[in-house]
Design a protein around this motif. Structure first.
Motif, PDB file in Angstrom:
ATOM      1  N   GLN A  41       0.835  -1.201   0.000  1.00 47.18           N
ATOM      2  CA  GLN A  41       0.000   0.000   0.000  1.00 47.18           C
ATOM      3  C   GLN A  41       0.870   1.252   0.000  1.00 47.18           C
ATOM      4  N   LEU A  42       1.886   1.268   0.834  1.00 43.27           N
ATOM      5  CA  LEU A  42       2.808   2.412   0.861  1.00 43.27           C
ATOM      6  C   LEU A  42       3.480   2.608  -0.496  1.00 43.27           C
ATOM      7  N   ASN A  43       3.937   1.528  -1.090  1.00 49.29           N
ATOM      8  CA  ASN A  43       4.614   1.622  -2.389  1.00 49.29           C
ATOM      9  C   ASN A  43       3.661   2.060  -3.494  1.00 49.29           C
ATOM     10  N   ASP A  44       2.360   1.789  -3.313  1.00 49.60           N
ATOM     11  CA  ASP A  44       1.364   2.167  -4.321  1.00 49.60           C
ATOM     12  C   ASP A  44       0.891   3.614  -4.169  1.00 49.60           C
ATOM     13  N   GLY A  45       1.329   4.302  -3.124  1.00 45.67           N
ATOM     14  CA  GLY A  45       0.935   5.699  -2.953  1.00 45.67           C
ATOM     15  C   GLY A  45      -0.112   5.948  -1.894  1.00 45.67           C
ATOM     16  N   VAL A  46      -0.522   4.914  -1.158  1.00 49.55           N
ATOM     17  CA  VAL A  46      -1.431   5.140  -0.037  1.00 49.55           C
ATOM     18  C   VAL A  46      -0.679   5.898   1.045  1.00 49.55           C
ATOM     19  N   ARG A  47      -1.304   6.963   1.549  1.00 46.08           N
ATOM     20  CA  ARG A  47      -0.636   7.779   2.571  1.00 46.08           C
ATOM     21  C   ARG A  47      -1.506   7.986   3.821  1.00 46.08           C
ATOM     22  N   GLY A  48      -2.714   7.453   3.817  1.00 45.54           N
ATOM     23  CA  GLY A  48      -3.563   7.471   4.996  1.00 45.54           C
ATOM     24  C   GLY A  48      -4.000   6.050   5.301  1.00 45.54           C
ATOM     25  N   PHE A  49      -3.982   5.670   6.588  1.00 47.11           N
ATOM     26  CA  PHE A  49      -4.259   4.289   6.969  1.00 47.11           C
ATOM     27  C   PHE A  49      -5.249   4.275   8.135  1.00 47.11           C
ATOM     28  N   MET A  50      -6.432   3.702   7.905  1.00 50.93           N
ATOM     29  CA  MET A  50      -7.429   3.553   8.959  1.00 50.93           C
ATOM     30  C   MET A  50      -7.264   2.178   9.590  1.00 50.93           C
ATOM     31  N   LEU A  51      -7.000   2.155  10.902  1.00 48.62           N
ATOM     32  CA  LEU A  51      -6.687   0.924  11.618  1.00 48.62           C
ATOM     33  C   LEU A  51      -7.578   0.788  12.844  1.00 48.62           C
ATOM     34  N   ASP A  52      -8.131  -0.388  13.075  1.00 47.12           N
ATOM     35  CA  ASP A  52      -8.898  -0.683  14.293  1.00 47.12           C
ATOM     36  C   ASP A  52      -7.987  -1.427  15.264  1.00 47.12           C
ATOM     37  N   ILE A  53      -7.915  -0.950  16.520  1.00 51.67           N
ATOM     38  CA  ILE A  53      -7.109  -1.661  17.514  1.00 51.67           C
ATOM     39  C   ILE A  53      -7.977  -2.071  18.695  1.00 51.67           C
ATOM     40  N   HIS A  54      -7.769  -3.304  19.144  1.00 50.70           N
ATOM     41  CA  HIS A  54      -8.527  -3.864  20.255  1.00 50.70           C
ATOM     42  C   HIS A  54      -7.580  -4.371  21.333  1.00 50.70           C
ATOM     43  N   GLN A  55      -8.070  -4.363  22.552  1.00 45.86           N
ATOM     44  CA  GLN A  55      -7.291  -4.745  23.724  1.00 45.86           C
ATOM     45  C   GLN A  55      -7.243  -6.269  23.847  1.00 45.86           C
ATOM     46  N   THR A  56      -6.032  -6.809  23.961  1.00 51.48           N
ATOM     47  CA  THR A  56      -5.853  -8.225  24.251  1.00 51.48           C
ATOM     48  C   THR A  56      -4.693  -8.374  25.235  1.00 51.48           C
ATOM     49  N   ALA A  57      -4.493  -9.585  25.693  1.00 54.62           N
ATOM     50  CA  ALA A  57      -3.364  -9.845  26.597  1.00 54.62           C
ATOM     51  C   ALA A  57      -2.029  -9.593  25.907  1.00 54.62           C
ATOM     52  N   ASP A  58      -2.034  -9.602  24.579  1.00 56.53           N
ATOM     53  CA  ASP A  58      -0.804  -9.381  23.813  1.00 56.53           C
ATOM     54  C   ASP A  58      -0.603  -7.924  23.421  1.00 56.53           C
ATOM     55  N   GLY A  59      -1.516  -7.031  23.841  1.00 56.64           N
ATOM     56  CA  GLY A  59      -1.369  -5.616  23.525  1.00 56.64           C
ATOM     57  C   GLY A  59      -2.463  -5.119  22.612  1.00 56.64           C
ATOM     58  N   ALA A  60      -2.143  -4.121  21.791  1.00 58.83           N
ATOM     59  CA  ALA A  60      -3.095  -3.521  20.854  1.00 58.83           C
ATOM     60  C   ALA A  60      -3.022  -4.286  19.541  1.00 58.83           C
TER      61      ALA A  60
END
Length: 413
Positions: free
Chosen positions: A184-203
């Motif tokens: 995605q970065l190499n293709d020119g994407v410059r904005g990234f929408m990410l969902d993060i959830h709480q787990t024992a391993d972190g975000a």
């Protein structure tokens, strides 16, 4: 002592003599401009408080969500009369009904307050923006400010099925993207929408719940990819939007794992006083990674993440189900903050352009109409150019070309 009393009396005398004039000067900023003719032309009439547009509704008028030219929201102004472009000869009366433009009570006396106007009261609104239906633009400067640029943005960039799992196997089929973050970065994407959830391993990056996710990916992994890209590409700017369901300590711990983050993290210092920096200023400082969170303020801002509502406006995210007709109306996803909001500086405009469920055929067709919706619907609704065009399956339908088209100009409401 005598001289002091004389001088004091003279000051008192002068002060009393000119007090009315001084008071008038102090009140000048509070006094509106005198009534004057509104500009002639064809406009959207947008409420300052709600961001809703005046639309013809039957034999009267009402406030509707901005919807371009699809909902009788375009008004031809001349000599204080509001003529609906879909109903020639019909104007708004002082009783807020539609009547013949030849009637005397269709003439309104406008009063101007900077870029706002008072004509009539409707639905709790008394102040209005007049936004030309025909876009007012000029060529983009060689060194644009951040709020003058537009970036290709991947909705649910992590839900790509390449970097790892993002949902239980039976849901992994509904991919928002089909290419990994590095591609995605190499293709020119410059904005990234990410969902993060709480787990024992972190975000962890996942949809709704990380339970049963195969090959889960941690937030720090994708942010590290972006930091590495920025260090290898010194002219680029990247923005992350977190749909954030973790506690502040978890987010802090996750970001501490990213090597070199502080070298590129942009903290928006001084923006509310001085406006956004130019591209060359961001390149010169090296601070070219912006991270927004939608989580309420609870101290996580000390990690350098920015509370999104303070810095952006954003339209409602869905254009409808995955199949069938789409809804192109463009209105705020936050009722308390219309797309037209300023707050003393120009917020960045996040324009969502995707459906509830990503289907290849639908996303291809929608992305092919991205520039048209941005320019004819969302840009006038927000009175600003979209800075982030967020889409599903960004590589389909010419989304990158739409971004290039918007980057060629700056918009003037």
């Amino acid at each position: 002592m005598k001289l002091f009393h004389v001088s004091l009396g003279w000051v008192t005398l002068v002060t009393m003599r000119y007090l009315p004039a001084i008071a008038a000067l102090l009140l000048l900023p509070l006094v509106p401009a005198t009534a004057q003719a509104a500009p002639a032309g064809t406009f959207y009439v947008t409420g300052v408080r709600t961001g809703l547009n005046v639309a013809q509704s039957g034999s009267g008028v009402a406030l509707h969500r901005p919807k371009g030219n699809e909902d009788r929201q375009q008004w031809r102004l001349s000599d204080g009369r509001f003529e609906n472009t879909d109903s020639p000869g019909q104007c708004i009366t002082r009783q807020l009904t539609m009547g013949s433009c030849s009637q005397g009570d269709t003439v309104h006396a406008p009063v101007q307050f900077g870029d706002q106007w008072e004509f009539f009261g409707l639905g709790g609104e008394s102040r209005w923006y007049l936004t030309p239906v025909q876009n007012q633009t000029s060529p983009a400067p060689a060194d644009p400010r951040l709020d003058q640029m537009t970036f290709l943005t991947a909705h649910n960039a992590y839900a790509n099925g390449v970097d790892g799992g993002f949902a239980p196997p039976f849901v992994n089929l509904a991919k928002n993207q089909t290419r990994g973050i590095v591609q995605q970065l190499n293709d020119g994407v410059r904005g990234f929408m990410l969902d993060i959830h709480q787990t024992a391993d972190g975000a962890i990056l996942c949809h709704n719940s990380c339970t049963l996710v195969s090959k889960p990916v941690a937030l720090n992994v994708d942010v590290q990819r972006m930091v590495d890209f920025l260090k290898a590409n010194r002219s680029e700017i990247v923005t992350v939007f977190l749909e954030d369901y973790v506690d502040a300590n978890t987010l802090r711990a996750e970001l501490r794992k990213v090597q070199g983050l502080n070298d590129v993290l942009y903290r928006a210092e001084g923006v509310q006083q001085n406006g956004w920096p130019t591209r060359s200023q961001m390149q010169g400082s090296g601070k070219r990674l912006i991270i927004f969170t939608d989580h309420g303020k609870d101290g996580r801002e000390d990690s350098g993440v920015l509370y999104q509502k303070d810095w952006t406006v954003e339209n409602y995210w869905s254009m409808g189900s995955g199949l069938g007709a789409s809804d192109w109306s463009c209105y705020s996803r936050w009722d308390e903050k219309p797309l037209t909001a300023t707050g003393g500086f120009q917020p960045l405009f996040v324009m969502n352009h995707f459906r509830d469920v990503p289907f290849t055929s639908t996303a291809t067709a929608d992305n092919g109409k991205l520039a048209n919706r941005a320019q004819q619907f969302c840009q006038p609704a927000a009175r600003k150019k979209p800075n982030f065009l967020a889409v599903d399956l960004y590589h389909l339908g010419g989304a990158a070309q739409a971004v290039s088209q918007l980057n060629a100009y700056v918009y003037r409401p």
